[in-house]
Enzyme design. Sequence first.
Site, PDB file in Angstrom:
ATOM      1  N   ASP A  85     -27.859  15.197  10.485  1.00  0.00           N
ATOM      2  CA  ASP A  85     -26.685  14.152  10.431  1.00  0.00           C
ATOM      3  C   ASP A  85     -25.813  13.831  11.492  1.00  0.00           C
ATOM      4  OD1 ASP A  85     -26.099  12.285   7.327  1.00  0.00           O
ATOM      5  OD2 ASP A  85     -24.581  12.507   8.870  1.00  0.00           O
ATOM      6  N   ILE A  86     -25.258  12.779  11.910  1.00  0.00           N
ATOM      7  CA  ILE A  86     -24.393  12.725  12.938  1.00  0.00           C
ATOM      8  C   ILE A  86     -22.947  12.808  12.534  1.00  0.00           C
ATOM      9  CG2 ILE A  86     -23.913  10.043  12.601  1.00  0.00           C
ATOM     10  CD1 ILE A  86     -24.539   9.647  15.656  1.00  0.00           C
ATOM     11  N   ASN A 115     -29.117   9.106  -1.758  1.00  0.00           N
ATOM     12  CA  ASN A 115     -28.365   8.080  -2.362  1.00  0.00           C
ATOM     13  C   ASN A 115     -29.106   6.828  -2.449  1.00  0.00           C
ATOM     14  OD1 ASN A 115     -26.145   9.540  -2.223  1.00  0.00           O
ATOM     15  ND2 ASN A 115     -25.741   9.259   0.182  1.00  0.00           N
ATOM     16  N   VAL A 123     -27.803   3.484   4.869  1.00  0.00           N
ATOM     17  CA  VAL A 123     -29.097   3.307   5.617  1.00  0.00           C
ATOM     18  C   VAL A 123     -30.232   3.060   4.587  1.00  0.00           C
ATOM     19  CG1 VAL A 123     -30.515   4.233   7.526  1.00  0.00           C
ATOM     20  CG2 VAL A 123     -28.205   4.570   7.630  1.00  0.00           C
ATOM     21  N   HIS A 129     -34.228   8.560   2.530  1.00  0.00           N
ATOM     22  CA  HIS A 129     -34.007   9.740   3.209  1.00  0.00           C
ATOM     23  C   HIS A 129     -33.452  10.816   2.228  1.00  0.00           C
ATOM     24  CE1 HIS A 129     -30.530   7.084   3.864  1.00  0.00           C
ATOM     25  NE2 HIS A 129     -29.852   8.268   3.459  1.00  0.00           N
ATOM     26  N   HIS A 132     -31.088  13.905   1.945  1.00  0.00           N
ATOM     27  CA  HIS A 132     -30.055  14.746   2.421  1.00  0.00           C
ATOM     28  C   HIS A 132     -30.365  16.254   2.197  1.00  0.00           C
ATOM     29  CE1 HIS A 132     -27.000  11.513   3.474  1.00  0.00           C
ATOM     30  NE2 HIS A 132     -27.743  10.914   2.590  1.00  0.00           N
TER      31      HIS A 132
HETATM   32  P1  5GP Z   1     -26.799   7.424   3.121  1.00  0.00           P
HETATM   33  O1  5GP Z   1     -25.078   7.045   2.923  1.00  0.00           O
HETATM   34  O2  5GP Z   1     -27.650   6.222   3.338  1.00  0.00           O
HETATM   35  O3  5GP Z   1     -27.425   8.132   2.328  1.00  0.00           O
HETATM   36  O4  5GP Z   1     -26.783   8.165   4.381  1.00  0.00           O
HETATM   37  C1  5GP Z   1     -26.931   7.762   5.680  1.00  0.00           C
HETATM   38  C2  5GP Z   1     -26.503   8.935   6.655  1.00  0.00           C
HETATM   39  O5  5GP Z   1     -26.925   8.729   7.694  1.00  0.00           O
HETATM   40  C3  5GP Z   1     -25.005   9.366   6.482  1.00  0.00           C
HETATM   41  O6  5GP Z   1     -24.661  10.717   6.246  1.00  0.00           O
HETATM   42  C4  5GP Z   1     -24.631   9.218   8.173  1.00  0.00           C
HETATM   43  O7  5GP Z   1     -23.920  10.179   8.652  1.00  0.00           O
HETATM   44  C5  5GP Z   1     -25.902   9.222   8.900  1.00  0.00           C
HETATM   45  N1  5GP Z   1     -26.190   8.506  10.108  1.00  0.00           N
HETATM   46  C6  5GP Z   1     -25.699   7.017  10.195  1.00  0.00           C
HETATM   47  N2  5GP Z   1     -25.917   6.817  11.525  1.00  0.00           N
HETATM   48  C7  5GP Z   1     -27.003   7.956  12.111  1.00  0.00           C
HETATM   49  C8  5GP Z   1     -27.374   8.147  13.354  1.00  0.00           C
HETATM   50  O8  5GP Z   1     -27.484   7.115  14.126  1.00  0.00           O
HETATM   51  N3  5GP Z   1     -27.519   9.208  13.649  1.00  0.00           N
HETATM   52  C9  5GP Z   1     -27.665  10.156  12.885  1.00  0.00           C
HETATM   53  N4  5GP Z   1     -28.420  11.299  13.191  1.00  0.00           N
HETATM   54  N5  5GP Z   1     -27.220  10.127  11.468  1.00  0.00           N
HETATM   55  C10 5GP Z   1     -26.687   9.047  11.146  1.00  0.00           C
END
Ligand code: 5GP
Length: 116
Positions: A31-32, A88, A97, A101, A103
Amino acid sequence: MKENCLFCKIIEGKIPSEKVYEDASVVAFKDIHPKAPIHILIVPRTHLDSLASLNEQNIDILKPIFLAAHKIAKKEGVLEKGFRTVFNCNQEGGQAVYHLHLHLLAGKQLGGAMGG
Ligand code: 5GP
Ligand code: ZN
């Protein structure tokens, strides 16, 4: 591959990522913005928006995700110590996103607050 999907682009290698695992069904990368010392996203190669789109026809998508989580936890040395997995789902679930996915969080004592 869904157009304008960030994780589809990462899977295709069009956007760089730090991959930690991949097989025929999933890709996993760091995760970034990590929320724990180990924070990995496990992403199916097949695009599905979220758990809200799950049904009897596509539920097999989950099996390789959890098998990958197990393999990654073992590889990272946290299988016995412990780790957390989180999906999520949609707006109130905190999804940002819209490509399914999982986590995988580990590497410290994780807090007890599951909701916030
Ligand atoms: P969500 O909130 O959708 O469950 O998690 C999306 C995750 O994707 C977040 O924890 C965010 O930090 C990560 N993320 C968003 N953009 C990028 C990216 O470009 N690269 C990577 N490696 N992670 C990302
Ligand atoms: Zn996608």
